[in-house]
Design a protein around this motif. Structure first.
Motif, PDB file in Angstrom:
ATOM      1  N   LYS A 122      -5.393   4.036   2.686  1.00  0.00           N
ATOM      2  CA  LYS A 122      -4.272   4.438   3.532  1.00  0.00           C
ATOM      3  C   LYS A 122      -3.766   3.250   4.352  1.00  0.00           C
ATOM      4  O   LYS A 122      -4.512   2.345   4.683  1.00  0.00           O
ATOM      5  CB  LYS A 122      -4.705   5.563   4.479  1.00  0.00           C
ATOM      6  N   LEU A 141       0.823  -1.206   0.000  1.00  0.00           N
ATOM      7  CA  LEU A 141       0.000   0.000   0.000  1.00  0.00           C
ATOM      8  C   LEU A 141       0.859   1.258   0.000  1.00  0.00           C
ATOM      9  O   LEU A 141       0.511   2.254  -0.644  1.00  0.00           O
ATOM     10  CB  LEU A 141      -0.921  -0.006   1.222  1.00  0.00           C
ATOM     11  N   THR A 165      -5.441   4.247  -3.588  1.00  0.00           N
ATOM     12  CA  THR A 165      -5.202   3.101  -2.706  1.00  0.00           C
ATOM     13  C   THR A 165      -5.559   3.457  -1.265  1.00  0.00           C
ATOM     14  O   THR A 165      -5.308   4.579  -0.823  1.00  0.00           O
ATOM     15  CB  THR A 165      -3.717   2.699  -2.779  1.00  0.00           C
ATOM     16  N   ARG A 183       2.204   5.265  -9.308  1.00  0.00           N
ATOM     17  CA  ARG A 183       1.488   5.226  -8.033  1.00  0.00           C
ATOM     18  C   ARG A 183      -0.002   5.186  -8.306  1.00  0.00           C
ATOM     19  O   ARG A 183      -0.459   5.416  -9.425  1.00  0.00           O
ATOM     20  CB  ARG A 183       1.842   6.432  -7.163  1.00  0.00           C
ATOM     21  N   ASP A 184      -0.755   4.879  -7.254  1.00  0.00           N
ATOM     22  CA  ASP A 184      -2.215   4.851  -7.336  1.00  0.00           C
ATOM     23  C   ASP A 184      -2.747   5.582  -6.107  1.00  0.00           C
ATOM     24  O   ASP A 184      -2.921   4.984  -5.046  1.00  0.00           O
ATOM     25  CB  ASP A 184      -2.726   3.402  -7.361  1.00  0.00           C
ATOM     26  N   PRO A 185      -3.013   6.893  -6.234  1.00  0.00           N
ATOM     27  CA  PRO A 185      -3.439   7.679  -5.065  1.00  0.00           C
ATOM     28  C   PRO A 185      -4.747   7.197  -4.452  1.00  0.00           C
ATOM     29  O   PRO A 185      -5.052   7.535  -3.311  1.00  0.00           O
ATOM     30  CB  PRO A 185      -3.596   9.099  -5.639  1.00  0.00           C
ATOM     31  N   ASP A 198       1.921   1.885  -3.512  1.00  0.00           N
ATOM     32  CA  ASP A 198       0.819   2.389  -4.335  1.00  0.00           C
ATOM     33  C   ASP A 198       0.561   3.875  -4.074  1.00  0.00           C
ATOM     34  O   ASP A 198       0.257   4.636  -4.997  1.00  0.00           O
ATOM     35  CB  ASP A 198      -0.454   1.595  -4.047  1.00  0.00           C
ATOM     36  N   ARG A 199       0.683   4.302  -2.833  1.00  0.00           N
ATOM     37  CA  ARG A 199       0.339   5.677  -2.473  1.00  0.00           C
ATOM     38  C   ARG A 199       1.490   6.653  -2.712  1.00  0.00           C
ATOM     39  O   ARG A 199       1.286   7.773  -3.187  1.00  0.00           O
ATOM     40  CB  ARG A 199      -0.087   5.761  -1.000  1.00  0.00           C
ATOM     41  N   PHE A 200       2.717   6.251  -2.369  1.00  0.00           N
ATOM     42  CA  PHE A 200       3.831   7.204  -2.380  1.00  0.00           C
ATOM     43  C   PHE A 200       4.838   6.976  -3.498  1.00  0.00           C
ATOM     44  O   PHE A 200       5.843   7.676  -3.573  1.00  0.00           O
ATOM     45  CB  PHE A 200       4.550   7.166  -1.022  1.00  0.00           C
TER      46      PHE A 200
END
Length: 522
Positions: A203, A75, A201, A197-199, A78-80
Protein backbone atom coordinates in the motif's frame (compact mmCIF):
# COMPACT_ATOMS: atom_id res chain seq x y z
CA UNK A 1 -13.42 0.92 -19.55
CA UNK A 2 -11.02 -1.69 -20.84
CA UNK A 3 -11.17 -5.07 -19.14
CA UNK A 4 -8.18 -6.43 -17.28
CA UNK A 5 -6.24 -8.65 -19.65
CA UNK A 6 -3.32 -10.85 -18.82
CA UNK A 7 0.01 -10.38 -20.55
CA UNK A 8 -0.31 -13.38 -22.82
CA UNK A 9 -3.56 -12.09 -24.24
CA UNK A 10 -2.18 -8.73 -25.27
CA UNK A 11 1.32 -9.38 -26.54
CA UNK A 12 0.17 -9.95 -30.09
CA UNK A 13 -2.53 -7.33 -30.20
CA UNK A 14 -2.12 -5.56 -33.58
CA UNK A 15 -2.73 -2.22 -31.83
CA UNK A 16 0.31 -2.60 -29.59
CA UNK A 17 2.60 -0.49 -31.81
CA UNK A 18 0.06 2.33 -31.90
CA UNK A 19 -0.08 2.13 -28.11
CA UNK A 20 3.71 2.24 -27.99
CA UNK A 21 3.62 5.35 -30.17
CA UNK A 22 1.45 7.06 -27.55
CA UNK A 23 3.86 6.03 -24.79
CA UNK A 24 6.81 7.30 -26.83
CA UNK A 25 5.05 10.65 -27.29
CA UNK A 26 4.42 10.84 -23.54
CA UNK A 27 8.07 10.15 -22.71
CA UNK A 28 9.24 12.60 -25.37
CA UNK A 29 7.18 15.45 -23.96
CA UNK A 30 8.45 14.68 -20.45
CA UNK A 31 12.04 14.64 -21.64
CA UNK A 32 12.03 17.91 -23.55
CA UNK A 33 9.84 19.62 -20.96
CA UNK A 34 12.69 19.27 -18.46
CA UNK A 35 15.07 21.31 -20.65
CA UNK A 36 12.62 23.58 -22.50
CA UNK A 37 12.20 25.82 -19.45
CA UNK A 38 15.93 26.54 -19.18
CA UNK A 39 15.82 28.52 -22.43
CA UNK A 40 12.55 30.21 -21.44
CA UNK A 41 13.67 31.38 -17.98
CA UNK A 42 15.49 34.57 -19.10
CA UNK A 43 12.49 35.64 -21.20
CA UNK A 44 10.05 34.81 -18.40
CA UNK A 45 12.24 36.67 -15.90
CA UNK A 46 12.09 39.80 -18.04
CA UNK A 47 8.35 39.64 -18.71
CA UNK A 48 7.21 38.46 -15.27
CA UNK A 49 9.83 40.34 -13.25
CA UNK A 50 11.09 37.08 -11.70
CA UNK A 51 14.07 37.19 -9.36
CA UNK A 52 16.80 34.56 -9.52
CA UNK A 53 15.20 32.80 -6.56
CA UNK A 54 11.82 32.72 -8.28
CA UNK A 55 13.46 31.34 -11.41
CA UNK A 56 14.94 28.59 -9.27
CA UNK A 57 11.49 27.79 -7.92
CA UNK A 58 10.00 27.66 -11.42
CA UNK A 59 12.57 24.98 -12.25
CA UNK A 60 12.62 23.19 -8.90
CA UNK A 61 8.90 23.00 -8.13
CA UNK A 62 8.57 20.45 -10.94
CA UNK A 63 11.61 18.43 -9.88
CA UNK A 64 10.84 18.34 -6.14
CA UNK A 65 7.26 17.13 -6.70
CA UNK A 66 8.44 14.65 -9.34
CA UNK A 67 11.08 13.19 -7.01
CA UNK A 68 8.79 13.05 -3.97
CA UNK A 69 5.91 11.31 -5.74
CA UNK A 70 7.60 8.93 -8.20
CA UNK A 71 7.66 5.92 -5.85
CA UNK A 72 4.10 6.23 -4.52
CA UNK A 73 2.87 6.94 -8.05
CA UNK A 74 4.24 3.63 -9.25
CA UNK A 75 2.59 1.81 -6.36
CA UNK A 76 -0.74 3.51 -7.11
CA UNK A 77 -0.59 2.20 -10.66
CA UNK A 78 0.23 -1.31 -9.50
CA UNK A 79 -2.69 -1.37 -7.05
CA UNK A 80 -5.44 0.56 -8.85
CA UNK A 81 -4.61 0.01 -12.51
CA UNK A 82 -1.64 1.23 -14.51
CA UNK A 83 -3.77 2.39 -17.44
CA UNK A 84 -6.11 4.35 -15.17
CA UNK A 85 -3.30 6.08 -13.29
CA UNK A 86 -1.36 6.77 -16.50
CA UNK A 87 -4.43 8.55 -17.90
CA UNK A 88 -4.68 10.47 -14.62
CA UNK A 89 -1.03 11.50 -14.90
CA UNK A 90 -1.45 12.69 -18.46
CA UNK A 91 -4.57 14.64 -17.48
CA UNK A 92 -2.70 16.34 -14.62
CA UNK A 93 0.19 17.14 -16.93
CA UNK A 94 -2.23 18.59 -19.49
CA UNK A 95 -4.01 20.65 -16.83
CA UNK A 96 -0.73 21.96 -15.41
CA UNK A 97 0.45 22.90 -18.89
CA UNK A 98 -2.79 24.76 -19.58
CA UNK A 99 -2.46 26.62 -16.28
CA UNK A 100 1.15 27.50 -17.12
CA UNK A 101 0.24 28.82 -20.56
CA UNK A 102 -2.39 31.12 -19.04
CA UNK A 103 -0.38 32.19 -15.98
CA UNK A 104 0.00 35.89 -15.41
CA UNK A 105 2.49 35.90 -12.55
CA UNK A 106 5.38 33.91 -11.12
CA UNK A 107 3.34 32.14 -8.42
CA UNK A 108 0.91 30.76 -11.00
CA UNK A 109 3.84 29.42 -13.06
CA UNK A 110 5.31 27.73 -9.98
CA UNK A 111 1.91 26.16 -9.17
CA UNK A 112 1.56 24.98 -12.77
CA UNK A 113 5.01 23.40 -12.72
CA UNK A 114 4.15 21.59 -9.47
CA UNK A 115 0.97 20.19 -11.05
CA UNK A 116 3.01 19.04 -14.03
CA UNK A 117 5.41 17.35 -11.60
CA UNK A 118 2.55 15.31 -10.15
CA UNK A 119 1.55 14.21 -13.64
CA UNK A 120 5.13 13.41 -14.62
CA UNK A 121 5.58 11.28 -11.49
CA UNK A 122 2.69 9.11 -12.70
CA UNK A 123 3.66 9.07 -16.38
CA UNK A 124 7.32 8.10 -16.03
CA UNK A 125 7.11 4.76 -14.16
CA UNK A 126 3.72 3.71 -15.52
CA UNK A 127 4.64 4.23 -19.19
CA UNK A 128 7.37 1.65 -18.65
CA UNK A 129 5.43 -0.72 -16.43
CA UNK A 130 2.78 -1.42 -19.10
CA UNK A 131 5.34 -2.70 -21.62
CA UNK A 132 5.33 -6.33 -20.38
CA UNK A 133 1.57 -6.42 -20.95
CA UNK A 134 1.97 -5.24 -24.55
CA UNK A 135 5.08 -7.03 -25.78
CA UNK A 136 6.64 -10.43 -25.37
CA UNK A 137 10.36 -10.97 -24.79
CA UNK A 138 11.00 -11.14 -28.53
CA UNK A 139 9.68 -7.59 -29.09
CA UNK A 140 10.23 -5.93 -25.75
CA UNK A 141 13.84 -4.96 -26.48
CA UNK A 142 12.75 -3.01 -29.55
CA UNK A 143 9.96 -1.29 -27.61
CA UNK A 144 12.32 -0.38 -24.78
CA UNK A 145 14.82 0.97 -27.30
CA UNK A 146 12.20 3.24 -28.86
CA UNK A 147 11.21 4.71 -25.48
CA UNK A 148 14.87 5.16 -24.53
CA UNK A 149 15.54 6.94 -27.83
CA UNK A 150 12.57 9.26 -27.26
CA UNK A 151 13.87 10.16 -23.81
CA UNK A 152 17.37 10.85 -25.14
CA UNK A 153 16.06 12.86 -28.10
CA UNK A 154 13.99 15.05 -25.80
CA UNK A 155 17.03 16.63 -24.14
CA UNK A 156 18.39 18.46 -27.20
CA UNK A 157 14.89 19.02 -28.57
CA UNK A 158 13.84 21.00 -25.49
CA UNK A 159 16.05 24.07 -26.01
CA UNK A 160 15.42 24.05 -29.77
CA UNK A 161 11.64 23.78 -29.49
CA UNK A 162 11.58 26.30 -26.66
CA UNK A 163 13.76 28.76 -28.56
CA UNK A 164 11.61 28.49 -31.70
CA UNK A 165 8.39 29.04 -29.75
CA UNK A 166 9.78 32.01 -27.82
CA UNK A 167 10.97 33.65 -31.04
CA UNK A 168 7.55 33.36 -32.68
CA UNK A 169 5.03 33.35 -29.81
CA UNK A 170 4.70 34.43 -26.18
CA UNK A 171 6.46 32.61 -23.34
CA UNK A 172 3.33 30.63 -22.42
CA UNK A 173 3.70 28.66 -25.66
CA UNK A 174 6.42 26.53 -24.03
CA UNK A 175 3.62 25.12 -21.87
CA UNK A 176 0.96 25.09 -24.60
CA UNK A 177 3.01 22.72 -26.77
CA UNK A 178 2.42 19.96 -24.18
CA UNK A 179 -1.37 20.05 -24.45
CA UNK A 180 -1.94 18.34 -27.83
CA UNK A 181 0.68 15.68 -27.08
CA UNK A 182 -0.85 14.92 -23.68
CA UNK A 183 -4.34 14.82 -25.23
CA UNK A 184 -3.17 12.34 -27.88
CA UNK A 185 -1.61 10.23 -25.12
CA UNK A 186 -4.87 10.19 -23.15
CA UNK A 187 -6.90 9.17 -26.20
CA UNK A 188 -4.43 6.42 -27.07
CA UNK A 189 -4.45 5.07 -23.51
CA UNK A 190 -8.25 4.98 -23.45
CA UNK A 191 -8.52 3.24 -26.82
CA UNK A 192 -5.42 1.06 -27.02
CA UNK A 193 -3.94 0.15 -23.64
CA UNK A 194 -5.07 -2.89 -21.63
CA UNK A 195 -5.62 -2.48 -17.92
CA UNK A 196 -3.09 -4.26 -15.71
CA UNK A 197 -2.50 -4.24 -11.97
CA UNK A 198 -0.76 -6.13 -9.19
CA UNK A 199 -2.99 -6.27 -6.08
CA UNK A 200 -0.11 -7.73 -4.05
CA UNK A 201 1.82 -4.45 -4.30
CA UNK A 202 2.45 -2.73 -0.93
CA UNK A 203 0.00 0.00 0.00
CA UNK A 204 1.02 3.60 -0.57
CA UNK A 205 2.29 4.99 2.73
CA UNK A 206 0.73 8.44 2.97
CA UNK A 207 2.86 9.43 5.96
CA UNK A 208 6.12 8.58 4.17
CA UNK A 209 4.96 10.43 1.07
CA UNK A 210 4.16 13.55 3.11
CA UNK A 211 7.50 13.33 4.97
CA UNK A 212 9.37 13.07 1.65
CA UNK A 213 7.61 16.02 0.02
CA UNK A 214 7.74 18.24 3.11
CA UNK A 215 11.38 17.40 3.90
CA UNK A 216 12.60 18.04 0.37
CA UNK A 217 10.46 21.16 0.07
CA UNK A 218 11.87 22.63 3.29
CA UNK A 219 15.45 21.88 2.22
CA UNK A 220 15.05 23.42 -1.25
CA UNK A 221 13.20 26.44 0.17
CA UNK A 222 15.99 27.12 2.67
CA UNK A 223 18.73 26.90 0.01
CA UNK A 224 16.91 29.09 -2.53
CA UNK A 225 15.96 31.78 -0.01
CA UNK A 226 19.39 31.93 1.63
CA UNK A 227 20.85 34.63 -0.68
CA UNK A 228 17.99 36.98 0.26
CA UNK A 229 17.75 36.23 3.98
CA UNK A 230 21.31 35.17 4.79
CA UNK A 231 22.44 31.69 5.77
CA UNK A 232 22.31 32.57 9.48
CA UNK A 233 18.76 33.95 9.39
CA UNK A 234 16.42 32.45 12.00
CA UNK A 235 13.89 31.24 9.44
CA UNK A 236 16.65 29.69 7.35
CA UNK A 237 18.00 27.75 10.31
CA UNK A 238 14.48 26.66 11.25
CA UNK A 239 13.82 25.37 7.72
CA UNK A 240 17.09 23.44 7.64
CA UNK A 241 16.28 21.94 11.04
CA UNK A 242 12.75 21.04 9.92
CA UNK A 243 14.13 19.38 6.80
CA UNK A 244 16.57 17.32 8.84
CA UNK A 245 13.82 16.20 11.24
CA UNK A 246 11.37 15.33 8.44
CA UNK A 247 13.86 13.42 6.30
CA UNK A 248 15.34 11.70 9.37
CA UNK A 249 11.84 10.63 10.39
CA UNK A 250 11.29 9.28 6.88
CA UNK A 251 14.43 7.13 7.07
CA UNK A 252 13.52 5.79 10.53
CA UNK A 253 9.94 5.02 9.46
CA UNK A 254 10.94 3.27 6.25
CA UNK A 255 13.53 1.13 8.06
CA UNK A 256 10.83 -0.15 10.42
CA UNK A 257 8.27 -0.90 7.70
CA UNK A 258 7.91 -4.62 6.79
CA UNK A 259 7.35 -3.67 3.14
CA UNK A 260 8.86 -0.18 2.75
CA UNK A 261 7.96 2.15 -0.08
CA UNK A 262 11.52 3.49 -0.11
CA UNK A 263 13.72 0.43 0.36
CA UNK A 264 16.63 1.91 2.34
CA UNK A 265 18.13 -1.56 2.68
CA UNK A 266 19.22 -1.29 -0.96
CA UNK A 267 21.84 1.23 0.14
CA UNK A 268 23.69 -1.58 1.92
CA UNK A 269 24.55 -2.95 -1.54
CA UNK A 270 28.00 -1.39 -2.04
CA UNK A 271 27.90 -1.35 -5.83
CA UNK A 272 24.42 0.17 -5.86
CA UNK A 273 25.25 2.81 -3.26
CA UNK A 274 28.50 4.04 -4.82
CA UNK A 275 27.19 4.08 -8.38
CA UNK A 276 24.09 5.93 -7.17
CA UNK A 277 26.27 8.53 -5.46
CA UNK A 278 28.29 8.99 -8.67
CA UNK A 279 25.17 9.32 -10.83
CA UNK A 280 23.60 11.76 -8.36
CA UNK A 281 26.69 14.00 -8.30
CA UNK A 282 26.67 14.05 -12.10
CA UNK A 283 22.99 15.06 -12.00
CA UNK A 284 23.83 17.78 -9.46
CA UNK A 285 26.40 19.26 -11.85
CA UNK A 286 24.20 18.89 -14.96
CA UNK A 287 21.19 20.60 -13.39
CA UNK A 288 23.26 23.50 -12.06
CA UNK A 289 24.90 24.06 -15.43
CA UNK A 290 21.62 23.88 -17.32
CA UNK A 291 20.29 26.59 -15.00
CA UNK A 292 23.28 28.94 -15.40
CA UNK A 293 24.47 28.56 -19.00
CA UNK A 294 21.29 29.53 -20.96
CA UNK A 295 21.10 32.87 -19.13
CA UNK A 296 24.76 33.49 -19.93
CA UNK A 297 24.12 32.81 -23.62
CA UNK A 298 21.07 35.07 -23.72
CA UNK A 299 21.73 37.90 -21.27
CA UNK A 300 25.52 38.21 -21.59
CA UNK A 301 26.26 37.07 -25.15
CA UNK A 302 22.99 38.50 -26.49
CA UNK A 303 21.60 35.50 -28.39
CA UNK A 304 17.87 35.02 -28.81
CA UNK A 305 16.02 32.01 -27.38
CA UNK A 306 16.33 29.83 -30.49
CA UNK A 307 19.99 30.76 -30.89
CA UNK A 308 20.53 29.75 -27.28
CA UNK A 309 18.95 26.35 -27.95
CA UNK A 310 21.25 25.84 -30.94
CA UNK A 311 24.29 26.80 -28.88
CA UNK A 312 23.48 24.19 -26.23
CA UNK A 313 23.67 21.42 -28.84
CA UNK A 314 27.43 20.80 -28.42
CA UNK A 315 26.82 19.63 -24.85
CA UNK A 316 23.88 17.46 -25.89
CA UNK A 317 25.85 16.06 -28.81
CA UNK A 318 28.78 15.20 -26.55
CA UNK A 319 26.43 13.50 -24.10
CA UNK A 320 24.78 11.36 -26.78
CA UNK A 321 28.09 10.43 -28.45
CA UNK A 322 29.55 9.33 -25.12
CA UNK A 323 26.42 7.38 -24.21
CA UNK A 324 26.64 5.45 -27.47
CA UNK A 325 30.37 4.77 -27.12
CA UNK A 326 30.35 3.70 -23.48
CA UNK A 327 29.52 0.00 -23.85
CA UNK A 328 32.76 -1.18 -25.57
CA UNK A 329 34.86 0.87 -23.16
CA UNK A 330 33.12 -0.63 -20.13
CA UNK A 331 33.51 -4.13 -21.58
CA UNK A 332 37.25 -3.59 -22.06
CA UNK A 333 38.29 -1.48 -19.07
CA UNK A 334 35.53 -1.98 -16.51
CA UNK A 335 32.90 0.36 -15.15
CA UNK A 336 35.13 1.85 -12.45
CA UNK A 337 37.67 3.11 -14.97
CA UNK A 338 35.07 4.53 -17.34
CA UNK A 339 33.04 6.25 -14.61
CA UNK A 340 36.17 7.69 -13.02
CA UNK A 341 37.51 8.90 -16.37
CA UNK A 342 34.16 10.47 -17.25
CA UNK A 343 34.14 12.36 -13.97
CA UNK A 344 37.70 13.61 -14.55
CA UNK A 345 36.70 14.79 -18.04
CA UNK A 346 33.67 16.53 -16.51
CA UNK A 347 35.90 18.22 -13.92
CA UNK A 348 38.32 19.35 -16.63
CA UNK A 349 35.45 20.81 -18.67
CA UNK A 350 34.02 22.69 -15.68
CA UNK A 351 37.40 24.11 -14.67
CA UNK A 352 38.10 25.05 -18.28
CA UNK A 353 34.72 26.78 -18.42
CA UNK A 354 35.60 28.71 -15.27
CA UNK A 355 38.20 30.55 -17.39
CA UNK A 356 35.38 32.17 -19.40
CA UNK A 357 35.46 35.97 -19.49
CA UNK A 358 32.96 38.57 -20.61
CA UNK A 359 34.97 39.17 -23.77
CA UNK A 360 35.15 35.52 -24.89
CA UNK A 361 33.05 34.62 -27.89
CA UNK A 362 30.88 31.56 -28.26
CA UNK A 363 33.70 29.41 -29.68
CA UNK A 364 35.37 28.91 -26.29
CA UNK A 365 32.00 28.16 -24.68
CA UNK A 366 31.21 25.58 -27.38
CA UNK A 367 34.54 23.88 -26.66
CA UNK A 368 33.99 23.35 -22.95
CA UNK A 369 30.31 22.53 -23.43
CA UNK A 370 31.29 19.71 -25.83
CA UNK A 371 33.79 18.31 -23.34
CA UNK A 372 31.17 18.65 -20.60
CA UNK A 373 28.74 16.50 -22.59
CA UNK A 374 31.37 13.81 -23.11
CA UNK A 375 32.11 13.71 -19.39
CA UNK A 376 28.41 13.45 -18.54
CA UNK A 377 27.86 10.54 -20.90
CA UNK A 378 30.91 8.52 -19.88
CA UNK A 379 30.13 8.96 -16.18
CA UNK A 380 26.33 8.71 -16.10
CA UNK A 381 25.52 5.70 -18.28
CA UNK A 382 27.86 3.11 -16.69
CA UNK A 383 27.11 4.47 -13.20
CA UNK A 384 23.38 3.86 -13.67
CA UNK A 385 23.94 0.46 -15.26
CA UNK A 386 26.35 -0.47 -12.48
CA UNK A 387 23.86 0.58 -9.80
CA UNK A 388 21.08 -1.58 -11.22
CA UNK A 389 23.43 -4.44 -12.07
CA UNK A 390 24.41 -4.68 -8.39
CA UNK A 391 20.83 -5.45 -7.34
CA UNK A 392 19.16 -8.84 -7.01
CA UNK A 393 16.69 -9.45 -9.83
CA UNK A 394 13.69 -9.39 -7.50
CA UNK A 395 14.62 -5.88 -6.30
CA UNK A 396 15.38 -4.28 -9.67
CA UNK A 397 12.07 -2.38 -9.70
CA UNK A 398 12.44 -0.85 -6.24
CA UNK A 399 16.13 -0.19 -6.94
CA UNK A 400 15.42 1.72 -10.15
CA UNK A 401 12.77 3.75 -8.34
CA UNK A 402 15.18 4.64 -5.54
CA UNK A 403 17.92 5.52 -8.04
CA UNK A 404 15.58 7.77 -10.02
CA UNK A 405 14.33 9.47 -6.86
CA UNK A 406 17.80 10.14 -5.46
CA UNK A 407 19.00 11.49 -8.81
CA UNK A 408 16.00 13.82 -9.06
CA UNK A 409 16.81 15.09 -5.56
CA UNK A 410 20.40 15.67 -6.68
CA UNK A 411 19.13 17.70 -9.63
CA UNK A 412 16.84 19.80 -7.43
CA UNK A 413 19.63 20.52 -4.95
CA UNK A 414 21.97 21.35 -7.84
CA UNK A 415 19.61 24.03 -9.12
CA UNK A 416 18.94 25.35 -5.61
CA UNK A 417 22.51 25.37 -4.28
CA UNK A 418 24.38 26.42 -7.42
CA UNK A 419 21.67 28.91 -8.34
CA UNK A 420 21.90 30.46 -4.88
CA UNK A 421 25.68 30.67 -5.17
CA UNK A 422 25.28 32.40 -8.52
CA UNK A 423 22.70 34.85 -7.14
CA UNK A 424 24.85 35.75 -4.13
CA UNK A 425 27.98 36.28 -6.23
CA UNK A 426 26.06 38.40 -8.75
CA UNK A 427 24.63 40.67 -6.06
CA UNK A 428 27.97 41.10 -4.33
CA UNK A 429 29.80 42.00 -7.55
CA UNK A 430 27.15 44.20 -9.28
CA UNK A 431 28.02 47.91 -9.15
CA UNK A 432 24.83 49.90 -8.47
CA UNK A 433 26.55 53.09 -7.31
CA UNK A 434 24.47 56.18 -8.07
CA UNK A 435 21.15 54.31 -8.42
CA UNK A 436 18.22 55.04 -6.08
CA UNK A 437 17.64 52.38 -3.44
CA UNK A 438 14.55 50.70 -4.96
CA UNK A 439 16.09 50.74 -8.46
CA UNK A 440 19.35 49.28 -7.15
CA UNK A 441 17.40 46.52 -5.38
CA UNK A 442 15.57 45.68 -8.62
CA UNK A 443 18.83 45.54 -10.57
CA UNK A 444 20.28 43.06 -8.07
CA UNK A 445 17.41 40.62 -8.51
CA UNK A 446 18.92 39.04 -11.65
CA UNK A 447 21.12 39.83 -14.63
CA UNK A 448 17.98 40.15 -16.75
CA UNK A 449 16.53 42.71 -14.33
CA UNK A 450 19.84 44.60 -14.30
CA UNK A 451 19.76 44.87 -18.10
CA UNK A 452 16.16 46.11 -17.98
CA UNK A 453 17.18 48.81 -15.47
CA UNK A 454 20.24 49.68 -17.58
CA UNK A 455 18.04 50.11 -20.66
CA UNK A 456 15.60 52.37 -18.79
CA UNK A 457 18.34 54.50 -17.23
CA UNK A 458 20.63 54.49 -20.25
CA UNK A 459 23.49 53.23 -18.09
CA UNK A 460 26.05 51.37 -20.19
CA UNK A 461 28.15 51.00 -17.05
CA UNK A 462 25.36 49.06 -15.27
CA UNK A 463 24.93 46.73 -18.26
CA UNK A 464 28.66 46.04 -18.39
CA UNK A 465 28.78 45.50 -14.63
CA UNK A 466 25.84 43.08 -14.84
CA UNK A 467 27.63 40.99 -17.46
CA UNK A 468 30.84 40.95 -15.44
CA UNK A 469 29.00 40.06 -12.23
CA UNK A 470 27.08 37.23 -13.88
CA UNK A 471 30.20 35.72 -15.44
CA UNK A 472 31.88 35.94 -12.03
CA UNK A 473 28.99 34.02 -10.48
CA UNK A 474 29.03 31.44 -13.26
CA UNK A 475 32.78 31.03 -12.73
CA UNK A 476 32.20 30.15 -9.08
CA UNK A 477 29.47 27.68 -10.08
CA UNK A 478 31.82 25.99 -12.55
CA UNK A 479 34.62 25.78 -9.98
CA UNK A 480 32.26 24.09 -7.51
CA UNK A 481 31.13 21.72 -10.27
CA UNK A 482 34.74 20.89 -11.07
CA UNK A 483 35.60 20.20 -7.44
CA UNK A 484 32.49 18.05 -6.97
CA UNK A 485 33.39 16.05 -10.07
CA UNK A 486 36.97 15.51 -8.86
CA UNK A 487 35.73 14.31 -5.46
CA UNK A 488 33.32 11.93 -7.20
CA UNK A 489 36.14 10.69 -9.46
CA UNK A 490 38.33 9.99 -6.43
CA UNK A 491 35.50 8.07 -4.73
CA UNK A 492 34.90 6.09 -7.93
CA UNK A 493 38.59 5.20 -8.30
CA UNK A 494 38.92 4.09 -4.68
CA UNK A 495 35.60 2.46 -3.94
CA UNK A 496 33.73 1.29 -7.05
CA UNK A 497 33.93 -2.44 -7.83
CA UNK A 498 36.78 -3.16 -10.25
CA UNK A 499 35.20 -6.07 -12.10
CA UNK A 500 34.28 -5.27 -15.72
CA UNK A 501 30.58 -4.71 -16.24
CA UNK A 502 29.02 -5.02 -19.68
CA UNK A 503 26.15 -2.63 -20.30
CA UNK A 504 22.88 -4.28 -21.34
CA UNK A 505 22.02 -4.51 -25.00
CA UNK A 506 18.60 -3.45 -26.21
CA UNK A 507 17.44 -7.07 -25.97
CA UNK A 508 18.72 -7.40 -22.40
CA UNK A 509 17.34 -4.15 -21.07
CA UNK A 510 14.41 -4.28 -18.69
CA UNK A 511 11.82 -1.63 -18.00
CA UNK A 512 13.40 -1.17 -14.58
CA UNK A 513 16.70 -0.21 -16.19
CA UNK A 514 15.03 2.19 -18.55
CA UNK A 515 13.20 3.85 -15.67
CA UNK A 516 16.60 4.97 -14.42
CA UNK A 517 17.99 5.81 -17.84
CA UNK A 518 14.96 7.58 -19.25
CA UNK A 519 14.97 10.42 -16.74
CA UNK A 520 18.58 11.32 -17.43
CA UNK A 521 17.71 14.85 -18.44
CA UNK A 522 15.51 15.64 -15.48
Amino acid sequence: MATVINAAGTRHDPRRWWALGALVASMLVLAFDTTILNVALPTMAAQLGATTGQQQWMADSYIVVFAALMLPAGLLGDRFGRRRMLITGLALFLGGSLLGSLAGDVNAVIAARAAMGIGAALIMPLSLSVLPALFGPDERGKAVGMITAASALGMPLGPLVGGFLLNHFWWGSVFLINIPMAAIGIAACVLLLPETRDPATPKVDIVSTVLTAAGLGALIYAIIEAPDRGWGDGRELAMFAASAVLLGSLVLRERRMPRPMLDMGLLTQRGFLLNTVAATLVMFVLSGLMFAVPTYLQAVLGHDAFGTGLRLLPMMAGLMIAAKGTQPLVARFGARTVVGTGLVVLAFAALLGSRTTVHDGYGFTALWLSITGLGFGFAMVPAMAGALGALPADRAGSGSGLLSTVRQVGGAIGIALLGSLLASAFRDRLDVAGLPGPVAHTAKESVVAAHVVAAHTGSAHLAASANTAYVHGMTLVLIVCGIASLVAALLAALLLPSTPAVLPTAQEETPAMVTAAADGGQ
